[in-house]
Design a protein around this motif. Structure first.
Motif, mmCIF file in Angstrom:
data_model
loop_
_atom_site.group_PDB
_atom_site.id
_atom_site.type_symbol
_atom_site.label_atom_id
_atom_site.label_comp_id
_atom_site.label_asym_id
_atom_site.label_seq_id
_atom_site.Cartn_x
_atom_site.Cartn_y
_atom_site.Cartn_z
ATOM 1 N N ILE A 65 -0.241 -6.292 -3.856
ATOM 2 C CA ILE A 65 0.847 -6.868 -3.073
ATOM 3 C C ILE A 65 2.193 -6.371 -3.587
ATOM 4 N N ALA A 169 -5.003 -7.906 4.213
ATOM 5 C CA ALA A 169 -4.613 -9.272 4.558
ATOM 6 C C ALA A 169 -3.239 -9.609 3.993
ATOM 7 N N MET A 170 -2.679 -8.711 3.153
ATOM 8 C CA MET A 170 -1.384 -9.006 2.524
ATOM 9 C C MET A 170 -0.230 -8.325 3.231
ATOM 10 N N SER A 172 1.283 -8.877 5.755
ATOM 11 C CA SER A 172 2.290 -9.734 6.391
ATOM 12 C C SER A 172 3.521 -9.886 5.499
ATOM 13 N N VAL A 173 3.396 -9.603 4.195
ATOM 14 C CA VAL A 173 4.569 -9.759 3.328
ATOM 15 C C VAL A 173 5.650 -8.741 3.666
ATOM 16 N N VAL A 180 -3.387 -12.649 9.690
ATOM 17 C CA VAL A 180 -3.023 -13.721 8.757
ATOM 18 C C VAL A 180 -1.691 -14.339 9.156
#
Lengths: 230, 228
Positions: A65, A169-170, A172-173, A180
């Motif tokens: 991330i 899945a990360m 979106s940051v 997600v």
């Protein structure tokens, strides 16, 4: 179900984004892995090999991330610096591109190690035999060496695909509206996050199951004519 | 790079480092505690329990930790019977949410690792334990488990690094771990890259400290495997 149905288009859009990011970044990672492993084994220049070692070491040391954020922000700053230098207008790095590239670059580093091991496991005689048959270096690599290397690398490739999915899945940051993000948004809007997050969970579980089947088929396919490695 | 601002904020980064260590060590230990009995049950093929454990591992290892964390953090708050119970005092705190999600996730990976390694125990060790007159429980705790942990020593280092890296997700649920303080630092000083670079350097240092420690431990305890 009643809570889910109005938000179904949003969720479906999110799943599409997640699938696009994961497949594209996996293709990129495979290309980096194969090219990088070949370069690490064959590159003459010491600098190139050293740079590859630095790259894999850096990636192994940083959480996914953090690496995604770092590559996104870093590429934007680089773009800003370049546009200032050339005097052209402002360029915005699209989050989708940044997501694909960053996840691809992260898992490319792991796949370099995998393919390096796979190439090393192939006897030298195979390359020499290809040459003796009059195949060019390139043709020999693609028709003789690479298929055997893939056979060796497949189990690790499945593991990294699985890990890559969890990294996707990360994204979106950095502002991508993936499954997600859309699930959380819909959950906040309705005040009922559980159905949406569970839908995301089921989506990922389905992908896991399907990729298990696909890799099983690939393993059987690449085992054809394998027999015992001599 | 604004080194002056970074130097002023070293305390902030130290706090983040401490939380990252907490979110690594606690889930690792909780994971082991959960995983050892589960792995033994899986190895002995207990009815109903073993298939359930296998399904649990498939579910947890087959879905992203990010989604699992969000379910604990956002999802459980939706359920009234949780919000009215004593557990709410714990689940209201994002630190506990992160610890719970990370521990469950780590436990699933530990179970997969341990049960595989336990089943690889050489037959002779069981026979030797029986020959010494050890009961099954004694054999498990005195022979099988210590030998298993010794055998998976190299993977334990990897596992700890994975959990440490996964702990960076804590910043998603507002926690001020290393990545969290890096983002806070950036926001506070109108920067975009600097805090992330500091965090990345600290993560790399942490990773290679763990790798280095385990290389030493392996040299010491797995010396009998290295060629003379």
């Amino acid at each position: 179900m009643d809570t889910l149905s109005p938000y179904l288009p949003l969720l479906l859009h999110g799943t599409l984004v997640t699938i696009e990011v994961s497949v594209l970044s996996y293709v990129l990672a495979l290309l980096i892995g194969i090219a990088g492993a070949r370069a690490r084994l064959r590159a003459r220049s010491r600098l190139a090999r050293w740079l590859l070692v630095v790259y894999t070491t850096l990636v192994r040391g940083i959480p996914d991330i953090a690496a995604i954020l770092l590559i996104y922000v870093g590429s934007q700053q680089l773009a800003n610096a370049l546009t200032k230098l050339t005097g052209t207008g402002h360029v915005v790095v699209p989050p989708f591109l940044a997501g694909v590239v960053s996840v691809g670059v992260i898992y490319g580093a792991y796949l370099i190690e995998t393919f390096r091991g796979a190439f090393l496991s192939i006897p030298k005689g195979q390359g020499e035999a290809a040459q003796a048959l009059g195949l060019s270096r390139r043709t020999g690599f693609f028709l003789v060496i690479l298929p055997q290397a893939i056979r060796q690398a497949l189990p690790a490739c499945l593991n990294y695909w699985q890990a890559l999915l969890t990294s996707c899945a990360m994204v979106s940051v950095i502002g991508l509206d993936d499954v997600v993000r859309n699930g959380v948004d819909a959950g906040t809007a309705t005040g009922q996050p559980i159905p949406f997050l569970c839908a995301a969970l089921v989506f990922f579980l389905t992908i896991t199951w399907l990729s298990g089947l696909l890799f099983g088929w690939l393993r059987r396919r690449f085992a054809i004519g394998g027999g015992r490695a001599v | 790079m604004r080194f002056d601002l970074i130097a002023q904020s070293l305390g902030l980064f130290a706090q983040g480092l401490v939380m990252t260590l907490e979110l690594t060590i606690v889930p690792i230990l909780m994971g082991v505690l959960i995983a050892v009995p589960c792995a033994l049950a899986l190895y002995r093929n207990v009815r109903i329990v073993s298939p359930a454990l296998r399904a649990f591992c498939y579910l947890i290892c087959g879905t992203p930790l990010m989604v699992q964390l969000l379910i604990v953090y956002f999802g459980l708050a939706q359920l009234d019977f949780i919000r009215t119970s004593w557990a709410w005092a714990i689940l209201r705190d994002p630190w506990w949410c992160a610890v719970i999600a990370f521990s469950i996730n780590a436990a699933a990976y530990w179970i997969a690792l341990l049960s595989g390694a336990i089943s690889e125990t050489p037959r002779g060790q069981h026979e030797a334990a029986a020959a010494l007159g050890l009961t099954r429980r004694q054999a498990t705790w005195l022979v099988v488990l210590p030998a298993t942990f010794l055998r998976i020593l190299p993977q334990i280092g990897n596992e700890i690094v994975l959990v440490m890296h996964a702990s960076a997700l804590a910043s998603v649920v507002t926690l001020q771990d290393l990545l969290g303080v890096a983002r806070t630092f950036n926001v506070r000083h109108y920067l975009s890259l600097d805090g992330l670079v500091v965090a990345a350097i600290l993560y790399i240092a942490l990773t290679f400290t763990i790798v280095g420690v385990f290389a030493r431990v392996e040299r010491r305890y797995l010396a009998f495997l290295s060629p003379p």
